[in-house]
Design an enzyme around this catalytic site. Structure first.
Site, mmCIF file in Angstrom:
data_model
loop_
_atom_site.group_PDB
_atom_site.id
_atom_site.type_symbol
_atom_site.label_atom_id
_atom_site.label_comp_id
_atom_site.label_asym_id
_atom_site.label_seq_id
_atom_site.Cartn_x
_atom_site.Cartn_y
_atom_site.Cartn_z
ATOM 1 N N SER A 10 0.833 -1.203 0.000
ATOM 2 C CA SER A 10 0.000 0.000 0.000
ATOM 3 C C SER A 10 0.866 1.252 0.000
ATOM 4 C CB SER A 10 -0.920 0.005 1.215
ATOM 5 O OG SER A 10 -1.566 1.255 1.292
ATOM 6 N N HIS A 35 -1.232 -1.172 -4.237
ATOM 7 C CA HIS A 35 -2.519 -0.758 -3.661
ATOM 8 C C HIS A 35 -2.483 0.754 -3.434
ATOM 9 C CE1 HIS A 35 -6.236 -1.563 -1.372
ATOM 10 N NE2 HIS A 35 -5.810 -0.657 -0.503
ATOM 11 N N ASP A 37 -4.629 3.930 -2.020
ATOM 12 C CA ASP A 37 -5.760 4.309 -1.169
ATOM 13 C C ASP A 37 -6.193 5.739 -1.448
ATOM 14 O OD1 ASP A 37 -6.203 2.009 0.620
ATOM 15 O OD2 ASP A 37 -4.120 2.363 1.191
ATOM 16 N N MET A 39 -8.720 8.647 -0.327
ATOM 17 C CA MET A 39 -9.582 9.043 0.799
ATOM 18 C C MET A 39 -10.070 10.475 0.610
ATOM 19 S SD MET A 39 -7.443 7.521 3.997
ATOM 20 C CE MET A 39 -6.574 5.946 3.907
ATOM 21 N N HIS A 69 -8.258 1.671 -4.350
ATOM 22 C CA HIS A 69 -9.263 1.497 -3.291
ATOM 23 C C HIS A 69 -9.883 2.863 -3.003
ATOM 24 C CE1 HIS A 69 -9.837 0.439 1.290
ATOM 25 N NE2 HIS A 69 -10.981 0.680 0.680
ATOM 26 N N MET A 71 -12.057 5.200 -1.061
ATOM 27 C CA MET A 71 -12.775 5.431 0.201
ATOM 28 C C MET A 71 -13.455 6.788 0.089
ATOM 29 S SD MET A 71 -9.898 3.846 2.704
ATOM 30 C CE MET A 71 -8.702 3.791 1.394
ATOM 31 N N MET A 140 -12.173 -5.311 4.589
ATOM 32 C CA MET A 140 -11.382 -4.463 5.484
ATOM 33 C C MET A 140 -11.195 -5.197 6.811
ATOM 34 S SD MET A 140 -10.560 -1.855 3.716
ATOM 35 C CE MET A 140 -9.583 -1.169 5.062
ATOM 36 N N ASP A 178 -7.224 -6.139 3.866
ATOM 37 C CA ASP A 178 -6.557 -4.839 3.945
ATOM 38 C C ASP A 178 -6.656 -4.315 5.372
ATOM 39 O OD1 ASP A 178 -5.566 -2.296 3.533
ATOM 40 O OD2 ASP A 178 -7.193 -1.644 2.196
HETATM 41 C C1 DX5 Z 1 -6.525 1.859 5.392
HETATM 42 C C2 DX5 Z 1 -6.080 1.494 4.002
HETATM 43 C C3 DX5 Z 1 -5.010 0.484 3.936
HETATM 44 C C4 DX5 Z 1 -3.733 0.852 4.660
HETATM 45 C C5 DX5 Z 1 -3.268 -0.402 5.340
HETATM 46 O O1 DX5 Z 1 -7.721 2.540 5.329
HETATM 47 O O2 DX5 Z 1 -7.174 0.992 3.246
HETATM 48 O O3 DX5 Z 1 -4.733 0.096 2.606
HETATM 49 O O4 DX5 Z 1 -2.710 1.303 3.808
HETATM 50 O O5 DX5 Z 1 -2.191 -0.095 6.137
HETATM 51 P P1 DX5 Z 1 -1.522 -1.159 7.110
HETATM 52 O O6 DX5 Z 1 -1.042 -2.297 6.251
HETATM 53 O O7 DX5 Z 1 -0.448 -0.380 7.752
HETATM 54 O O8 DX5 Z 1 -2.591 -1.607 8.066
HETATM 55 ZN ZN ZN Z 2 -6.744 0.136 1.205
#
Ligand code: DX5
Ligand code: ZN
Length: 219
Positions: A10, A35, A37, A39, A69, A71, A140, A178
């Site tokens: 990620s 990956h 993310d 947000m 991903h 969010m 998740m 994840d």
């Molecule tokens: C959190 C993200 C993850 C995050 C995971 O909302 O969706 O992808 O990067 O991080 P770790 O592996 O540190 O839990």
């Molecule tokens: Zn993620």
């Protein structure tokens, strides 16, 4: 259907001032997935990247499979932008209120793979009707929004349930986990049915990333 394990580091845990270099580290190890993310400070209480960042990562010659991903409170408003930016897989959450089925269909029509994401406290039943229309289910294993949180063991049964439905319905979607994933929690998820492993903190903090990636390939 048992898929070979995939490790998807990620970028959230990478260097945000040198994202291309962090992505290059992943590619240089021979890994295939990254990956990413996204947000919006609304669906989750944090902010990260936009489509322009994804476009720039592609422009830097990155040939990784971009596992994106979203969010977002309204992911349906952004799937075109991320597809055009170079996403390979676009995953959208079940929790916000919008037309999930139509959005998944649009993602596929754009030439991307489509994923549905389910939060820790959302029951697996909430996505059962969509399983035949997705390439991946992202479970998740922490509350989304931040890296570095501890893995929630109570989510393992959700993986088992999804793997069972997949077999019953003769489907082939991947099951991705994840949040709080390392070799120990990843192994538990693998046993429960997961095949795709997002790792932020554990990957970028690993002293020997090549050895770490090699161990994941054996899960
Ligand atoms: C959190 C993200 C993850 C995050 C995971 O909302 O969706 O992808 O990067 O991080 P770790 O592996 O540190 O839990
Ligand atoms: Zn993620």
């Amino acid at each position: 259907m048992i898929h070979a394990p995939i490790l998807a580091p990620s970028l959230l845990a990478g260097d945000h001032a040198h994202l291309a270099a962090s992505a290059a580290t992943v590619a240089e190890l021979g890994l295939k997935w990254l990956h990413i993310d996204i947000m919006d400070g609304n669906f989750v209480p944090n902010l990260t990247f936009g489509p322009e960042t994804v476009t720039a990562l592609r422009r830097h010659g990155n040939t990784l499979f971009f596992d994106t991903h979203l969010m977002l409170a309204r992911p349906d408003r952004y799937v075109e932008a991320f597809a055009h930016a170079g996403a390979d897989l676009i995953s959208i959450h079940i929790e916000p209120d919008y037309d999930h089925a139509a959005t998944l269909a649009r993602i596929r029509a754009l030439g991307c793979q489509a994923g549905i994401v389910i939060n820790p406290d959302t029951p697996a039943n909430a996505i059962k009707h969509l399983l035949a229309t997705v390439d991946l289910v992202l479970v998740m294993t922490v509350q989304p929004g931040f890296g570095g949180q501890p893995f929630r063991t109570d989510l393992l049964q959700k993986l088992t349930q999804l793997a069972m439905w997949r077999a019953e319905q003769n489907l082939s979607f991947r099951i991705e986990v994840d949040g709080g994933i390392d070799l120990q929690t990843g192994a538990k998820c693998r046993t429960a049915g997961a095949d795709t492993f997002v790792a932020g903190t554990s990957f970028f903090k690993a002293a020997d990333k090549a050895a770490y990636a090699a161990s994941f390939a054996l899960l």
